[in-house]
Design an enzyme around this catalytic site. Sequence first.
Site, mmCIF file in Angstrom:
data_model
loop_
_atom_site.group_PDB
_atom_site.id
_atom_site.type_symbol
_atom_site.label_atom_id
_atom_site.label_comp_id
_atom_site.label_asym_id
_atom_site.label_seq_id
_atom_site.Cartn_x
_atom_site.Cartn_y
_atom_site.Cartn_z
ATOM 1 N N GLU A 79 82.012 39.701 33.635
ATOM 2 C CA GLU A 79 82.206 41.338 34.076
ATOM 3 C C GLU A 79 81.340 42.275 33.611
ATOM 4 O OE1 GLU A 79 86.302 42.324 33.519
ATOM 5 O OE2 GLU A 79 85.809 44.351 33.234
ATOM 6 N N GLU B 274 84.027 48.795 37.951
ATOM 7 C CA GLU B 274 84.950 50.002 37.432
ATOM 8 C C GLU B 274 84.044 51.226 37.331
ATOM 9 O OE1 GLU B 274 85.296 47.412 33.665
ATOM 10 O OE2 GLU B 274 84.881 49.491 32.709
ATOM 11 N N ASP C 55 83.898 39.984 29.249
ATOM 12 C CA ASP C 55 83.494 41.460 29.882
ATOM 13 C C ASP C 55 82.302 41.870 29.040
ATOM 14 O OD1 ASP C 55 83.088 44.031 30.682
ATOM 15 O OD2 ASP C 55 85.327 44.585 30.150
ATOM 16 N N HIS D 201 90.596 47.305 38.273
ATOM 17 C CA HIS D 201 90.308 47.567 36.598
ATOM 18 C C HIS D 201 91.732 48.585 36.255
ATOM 19 C CE1 HIS D 201 88.598 50.425 33.438
ATOM 20 N NE2 HIS D 201 88.257 48.943 33.085
HETATM 21 CA CA CA Z 1 85.388 46.010 31.799
#
Ligand code: CA
Length: 389
Positions: A226, A252, A200, A302
């Site tokens: 991500e 997200e 991420d 998410h």
């Molecule tokens: Ca994230």
Amino acid sequence: MKITRVASHVLQYDLPEELGFSQHFYERRTAHLVEVQTDEGVTGWGECFGPGNVAIANKGIVEKVIQPLVLGDDPMDRDVIWHKVYNLLRDHGQKGMPLQALSGTDIALWDIAGKVAGLPLHKLIGGAHRTRVPAYGYGMMLKRESLDDHIARFGDEAASILDMGFRATKMKVGLGPKEDVKLCEAVAAGVAGKGSFMVDANRCYTTSDAFYVGRALEEFGAYWFEEPVAPEDLEGYRELRAGLKVNISGGEAEFSRWGWRRILENRGLDIAQPEVCALGGISEYLRVLALAHAHFTPVVNHVWGSAVAVATNLQLLAAMPALPGGLNPFEPMLEFDTTHNLFRDDLLTEPLDIQGQVKSGGGYVSVPDRPGLGVEPDSDFIRRYEVTC
Ligand code: CA
């Protein structure tokens, strides 16, 4: 039935140690719960995404802007309420905090609807496609320490999260592209033979740096990459998805069906990660899910926040049809934060005990089957951690 009160509860405590990701370090855990009361004694709970002072500002939107619009309305008219509130706030923000505030309110209305019907949320939506959901554990946060210390800690933590029973684990990056590749290499070694890992970036790279890291991730076998670039950079997402073998995930920070339509039509995501506590609540999540599946883009929600958010997401993951379906279809996973979080562990009168379930259930978590979200926050706990503002 009538809505008699819409109250926000912002909960906070000081973390035992500072945690970081590619954008900043934070020292406090915050959760923002919304409580909708009715004249028939049924109370619904929801949660708004948004940390720290954002939660405090969102409390003002919930209580001072949304509450006066919906007092006296029938809470069962949640879609009517959603469109009334959205339409009246449209001039003041079609994304961001107004939508986060609306999300918590909408989730509470769905909780009420489930309690009135005597049905868990997944039944209200259309039934459970699965009664248990595999979970992945994220951790491996950034700290103010050297690269070597990061590398040693990340390798150990990746292995220990999988040893806890999680099916996969997710790490943060953000020290710089070259340093991040070394971190990813350590995590790949830590999970070798045990499970998979995801990375991420929290939107910290330029497109060219994301290509540099992404090519290393192909070699290391990461499952997804991500938020590699800024959410506004639709072209960057499209180029990365076309040019890299690793799955590109994100979303997200996107809101509403209109925001998601642009992302999905852009074809820049292999995996969509909508945040129900931000994008507009359950009403809007269901429309975004339909839109994602209309574009044949699989969804892995998410998840951030307290046990209310975790329960909401467990219900939604149960009710999500497999895409495209089959004997061994792509299955969504529950995102689970393994870092210190009292609001996830101790908020409920009967805790979900995700870690215990993961340990004993081979990485799976069962879906609550009581009415509504299927969980009840403990009012004494809320009083203890609520900040006055
Ligand atoms: Ca994230």
